[in-house]
Scaffold this active site. Structure first.
Site, PDB file in Angstrom:
ATOM      1  CG  ASP A  54      41.905  39.386  35.146  1.00 15.71           C
ATOM      2  OD1 ASP A  54      42.740  40.249  34.842  1.00 15.71           O
ATOM      3  OD2 ASP A  54      40.707  39.636  35.369  1.00 15.71           O
ATOM      4  CE  LYS A  55      47.265  32.200  39.963  1.00 14.77           C
ATOM      5  NZ  LYS A  55      47.678  32.267  41.395  1.00 14.77           N
TER       6      LYS A  55
END
Length: 326
Positions: free
Chosen positions: A142-143
């Protein structure tokens, strides 16, 4: 207009008798598992596959013994541009690339993040990746999750890594700072799918894809724990969803977490550190896999991300302060 880099692919084989009776596209998809059947069909239809020196149709049957030749160039579609974004390269050879991804870096371009991603950085670092699916990225973080991620540099490596992920033989270990006090380690086995009403979220959903997360308690702090977490499966947001499901969400998780609650009576420095921590407290610290070419087991480990390490140090000081009778 710039020309996208291409990868020349040449294959030659003699079909085995075990293929007898299969369609040509079926037989070649089995013989070349690094390519999708759809891609093989496109090549056959374009006349880029020759069987005994002549083009054939996808539906033509094979009987074993046929000589097959493939000669194509794989080229990127040019939609994703190379960008000079710094990469923390942990390991690289001709087959794979291991990156220590910082928090805040999106992996794939998408709506809202058309560029400035890890994929754009990879295309600048190794232009040949333009010919591979998703520039060789076979799994994602995830970011706002930091840590280790592997990228394939060849089609053969891509196929191998995808197969290892399917077999669950890729070892992925994380550090997670969670809310609450867990009594002991354990596992969360619960299916994960798209949230039934909030489509940007994932959730534990009956009948969805099976998911298994194992965890152990590494350190305890006032009102929080540091966990070692291992993935048996790789569903979207798996760790975040599973830990929230057992009511111990990641500290700072803006989607699955709770409002930050510093321990009662804690030092103001810890309160400030918790409130300033702007992401989910999750770091991919260790990665293990078999090298796609040699089969040799490889393992990498990176230090904790600096922002998470700093926060953990604040919790350690608070733990010491809380247990000091003076």
């Amino acid at each position: 207009m710039s020309v996208e880099p291409a990868v020349r692919v040449q294959r030659g084989l003699r079909l085995d008798g075990a293929c007898a009776g299969l369609r040509l596209d079926q037989a070649l998809a089995q013989a070349w598992p690094e390519f999708s059947r759809g891609r093989v069909q496109q090549w056959i239809e374009a006349g880029q596959v020759l069987v005994d020196g002549a083009p054939r149709r996808c539906r033509d049957r094979v009987w074993g013994g046929e000589a097959v030749c493939l000669d194509v160039e794989l080229r990127g579609d040019g939609r994703d541009l190379p960008q000079a974004i710094a990469l923390d390269v942990v390991y690289e050879d001709t087959s794979i690339l291991v990156i220590n991804k910082p928090a805040g870096l999106v992996v794939h371009p998408a709506a809202g993040n058309p560029d400035g991603t890890l994929l754009n950085a990879l295309l600048h670092h190794a232009p040949g990746l333009a010919a591979l699916p998703r520039a060789g990225i076979v799994h994602r973080l995830d970011k706002d999750t930091s840590g280790l991620l592997v990228v394939a540099k060849t089609l053969r490596a891509h196929c191998s890594l995808v197969e290892q992920l399917k077999r669950r033989s890729v070892h992925r270990e994380y550090r997670a700072l969670v809310v609450g006090d867990l009594v002991a380690g354990g596992a969360v086995e619960a299916p994960i799918g798209r949230h039934p009403t909030q489509r940007t979220r994932m959730a534990v959903v009956a009948g969805a894809r099976a998911a298994l997360t194992r965890y152990r308690v590494l350190e305890r702090y006032p009102g929080h724990c540091l966990l070692g977490v291992e993935l048996e499966t790789g569903r979207t947001h798996q760790i975040r969803v599973h830990l929230a499901h057992v009511r111990h969400p990641l500290l700072g998780d803006p989607v699955y977490g709770v409002r930050p609650r510093p321990p009662k009576g804690c030092d103001p420095a810890l309160t400030a550190a918790i409130q300033a921590f702007g992401r989910q407290a999750l770091h991919a610290i260790r990665l293990g896999l078999d090298h796609p070419e040699t089969g040799r087991p490889l393992v990498w480990e990176v230090p904790m991300a600096a922002d998470l390490e700093s926060l953990i140090e604040c919790f350690r000081r608070e733990r010491a302060r809380a247990t000091d009778p003076t």
